[in-house]
Write a protein that holds these residues in place. Structure first.
Motif, PDB file in Angstrom:
ATOM      1  N   THR A  43       0.939  -1.107  -0.024  1.00  0.00           N
ATOM      2  CA  THR A  43       0.105   0.012  -0.079  1.00  0.00           C
ATOM      3  C   THR A  43       0.948   1.161   0.073  1.00  0.00           C
ATOM      4  O   THR A  43       1.695   1.217   0.781  1.00  0.00           O
ATOM      5  CB  THR A  43      -0.736   0.156   1.164  1.00  0.00           C
ATOM      6  OG1 THR A  43      -1.725  -1.319   1.243  1.00  0.00           O
ATOM      7  CG2 THR A  43      -2.044   1.161   1.106  1.00  0.00           C
ATOM      8  N   ALA A  45      -0.841   4.677  -0.759  1.00  0.00           N
ATOM      9  CA  ALA A  45      -1.854   5.780  -0.406  1.00  0.00           C
ATOM     10  C   ALA A  45      -3.130   5.165  -0.104  1.00  0.00           C
ATOM     11  O   ALA A  45      -3.444   4.017  -0.636  1.00  0.00           O
ATOM     12  CB  ALA A  45      -1.644   6.851  -1.459  1.00  0.00           C
ATOM     13  N   PHE A  46      -3.900   6.173   0.467  1.00  0.00           N
ATOM     14  CA  PHE A  46      -5.522   5.752   0.673  1.00  0.00           C
ATOM     15  C   PHE A  46      -6.282   6.856   0.049  1.00  0.00           C
ATOM     16  O   PHE A  46      -5.771   8.051   0.230  1.00  0.00           O
ATOM     17  CB  PHE A  46      -5.497   5.556   2.263  1.00  0.00           C
ATOM     18  CG  PHE A  46      -4.927   4.437   2.980  1.00  0.00           C
ATOM     19  CD1 PHE A  46      -5.761   3.216   2.732  1.00  0.00           C
ATOM     20  CD2 PHE A  46      -3.784   4.565   3.622  1.00  0.00           C
ATOM     21  CE1 PHE A  46      -5.317   2.295   3.732  1.00  0.00           C
ATOM     22  CE2 PHE A  46      -3.369   3.513   4.260  1.00  0.00           C
ATOM     23  CZ  PHE A  46      -3.893   2.439   4.380  1.00  0.00           C
ATOM     24  N   ALA A  47      -7.468   6.416  -0.018  1.00  0.00           N
ATOM     25  CA  ALA A  47      -8.688   7.257  -0.430  1.00  0.00           C
ATOM     26  C   ALA A  47      -9.883   7.050   0.691  1.00  0.00           C
ATOM     27  O   ALA A  47      -9.926   5.643   0.985  1.00  0.00           O
ATOM     28  CB  ALA A  47      -9.099   7.142  -1.764  1.00  0.00           C
ATOM     29  N   ILE A  48     -10.103   7.654   1.245  1.00  0.00           N
ATOM     30  CA  ILE A  48     -11.072   7.510   2.238  1.00  0.00           C
ATOM     31  C   ILE A  48     -12.476   8.640   1.828  1.00  0.00           C
ATOM     32  O   ILE A  48     -12.245   9.633   1.538  1.00  0.00           O
ATOM     33  CB  ILE A  48     -10.707   8.178   3.695  1.00  0.00           C
ATOM     34  CG1 ILE A  48      -9.471   6.933   3.998  1.00  0.00           C
ATOM     35  CG2 ILE A  48     -11.790   7.732   4.708  1.00  0.00           C
ATOM     36  CD1 ILE A  48      -8.846   7.555   5.311  1.00  0.00           C
ATOM     37  N   SER A  49     -13.573   7.904   1.971  1.00  0.00           N
ATOM     38  CA  SER A  49     -14.899   8.781   1.617  1.00  0.00           C
ATOM     39  C   SER A  49     -15.854   8.397   2.702  1.00  0.00           C
ATOM     40  O   SER A  49     -15.956   7.506   3.320  1.00  0.00           O
ATOM     41  CB  SER A  49     -15.519   8.091   0.393  1.00  0.00           C
ATOM     42  OG  SER A  49     -15.742   6.832   0.486  1.00  0.00           O
ATOM     43  N   TRP A  66     -17.655  13.674   2.081  1.00  0.00           N
ATOM     44  CA  TRP A  66     -16.258  14.337   1.800  1.00  0.00           C
ATOM     45  C   TRP A  66     -15.514  12.969   1.374  1.00  0.00           C
ATOM     46  O   TRP A  66     -15.986  11.809   1.257  1.00  0.00           O
ATOM     47  CB  TRP A  66     -15.468  14.694   3.018  1.00  0.00           C
ATOM     48  CG  TRP A  66     -15.393  13.958   4.342  1.00  0.00           C
ATOM     49  CD1 TRP A  66     -16.248  14.420   5.554  1.00  0.00           C
ATOM     50  CD2 TRP A  66     -14.959  12.981   4.554  1.00  0.00           C
ATOM     51  NE1 TRP A  66     -15.910  13.497   6.338  1.00  0.00           N
ATOM     52  CE2 TRP A  66     -15.124  12.466   6.146  1.00  0.00           C
ATOM     53  CE3 TRP A  66     -13.938  12.060   4.073  1.00  0.00           C
ATOM     54  CZ2 TRP A  66     -14.583  11.483   6.772  1.00  0.00           C
ATOM     55  CZ3 TRP A  66     -13.478  10.822   4.801  1.00  0.00           C
ATOM     56  CH2 TRP A  66     -13.647  10.540   5.945  1.00  0.00           C
ATOM     57  N   LEU A  67     -14.361  13.450   0.545  1.00  0.00           N
ATOM     58  CA  LEU A  67     -13.623  12.426  -0.153  1.00  0.00           C
ATOM     59  C   LEU A  67     -12.146  12.931   0.053  1.00  0.00           C
ATOM     60  O   LEU A  67     -11.921  14.022  -0.425  1.00  0.00           O
ATOM     61  CB  LEU A  67     -14.069  12.110  -1.388  1.00  0.00           C
ATOM     62  CG  LEU A  67     -13.190  11.302  -2.293  1.00  0.00           C
ATOM     63  CD1 LEU A  67     -13.078   9.895  -1.907  1.00  0.00           C
ATOM     64  CD2 LEU A  67     -13.461  11.273  -3.804  1.00  0.00           C
ATOM     65  N   ALA A  68     -11.186  12.227   0.563  1.00  0.00           N
ATOM     66  CA  ALA A  68      -9.970  12.445   0.769  1.00  0.00           C
ATOM     67  C   ALA A  68      -9.147  11.337  -0.009  1.00  0.00           C
ATOM     68  O   ALA A  68      -9.275  10.097   0.253  1.00  0.00           O
ATOM     69  CB  ALA A  68      -9.467  12.631   2.255  1.00  0.00           C
ATOM     70  N   THR A  69      -8.273  11.870  -0.684  1.00  0.00           N
ATOM     71  CA  THR A  69      -7.601  10.992  -1.660  1.00  0.00           C
ATOM     72  C   THR A  69      -5.987  11.294  -1.535  1.00  0.00           C
ATOM     73  O   THR A  69      -5.475  12.392  -0.886  1.00  0.00           O
ATOM     74  CB  THR A  69      -7.752  11.122  -3.299  1.00  0.00           C
ATOM     75  OG1 THR A  69      -7.460  12.535  -3.663  1.00  0.00           O
ATOM     76  CG2 THR A  69      -9.083  10.976  -3.407  1.00  0.00           C
ATOM     77  N   ASN A  70      -5.116  10.307  -2.148  1.00  0.00           N
ATOM     78  CA  ASN A  70      -3.790  10.371  -1.771  1.00  0.00           C
ATOM     79  C   ASN A  70      -3.057  10.438  -0.511  1.00  0.00           C
ATOM     80  O   ASN A  70      -2.142  11.230  -0.241  1.00  0.00           O
ATOM     81  CB  ASN A  70      -3.261  11.495  -3.017  1.00  0.00           C
ATOM     82  CG  ASN A  70      -1.881  10.869  -3.469  1.00  0.00           C
ATOM     83  OD1 ASN A  70      -1.346   9.804  -3.400  1.00  0.00           O
ATOM     84  ND2 ASN A  70      -1.117  11.978  -3.767  1.00  0.00           N
TER      85      ASN A  70
END
Length: 96
Positions: A43, A45-49, A66-70
């Motif tokens: 792994t 990086a992550f993307a969290i929604s 919300w959506l947080a990426t990289n």
């Protein structure tokens, strides 16, 4: 991989909901802590929604809060995002 979000009786604590004290333009801006353990070694990086499926009766569709990426993985054993603080188009994370 294990994802942990602390809940109060199965719900997000009130400080992260519309009842929050920390708001901008009347909207809560403090997101709940997220802990991810046992992250696969590959792994990067992550993307969290946060998608609110309970909003369908009110909005007619799942609401994307919300959506947080990289989000980089700095330690493959644990990612702890203590909180996201949102202000208009600015987002900063405080993590360990």
């Amino acid at each position: 991989m294990q994802i942990k979000v602390d809940l109060d009786d199965g719900f997000l604590p009130r400080i992260y909901t519309s009842n929050a004290n920390v708001k901008h333009s009347g909207q809560p801006i403090l997101s709940f802590p997220i802990e991810i353990k046992s992250i696969p070694a590959i792994t990067t990086a992550f993307a969290i929604s946060l998608i609110d499926y309970d909003a369908v009766p009110r909005t007619g569709f799942p609401f994307i809060h919300w959506l947080a990426t990289n989000i980089p993985v700095m330690d493959v054993t644990l990612l702890s995002v203590k909180r996201f603080v949102f202000r208009r188009s600015l987002c900063r994370t405080e993590s360990t």
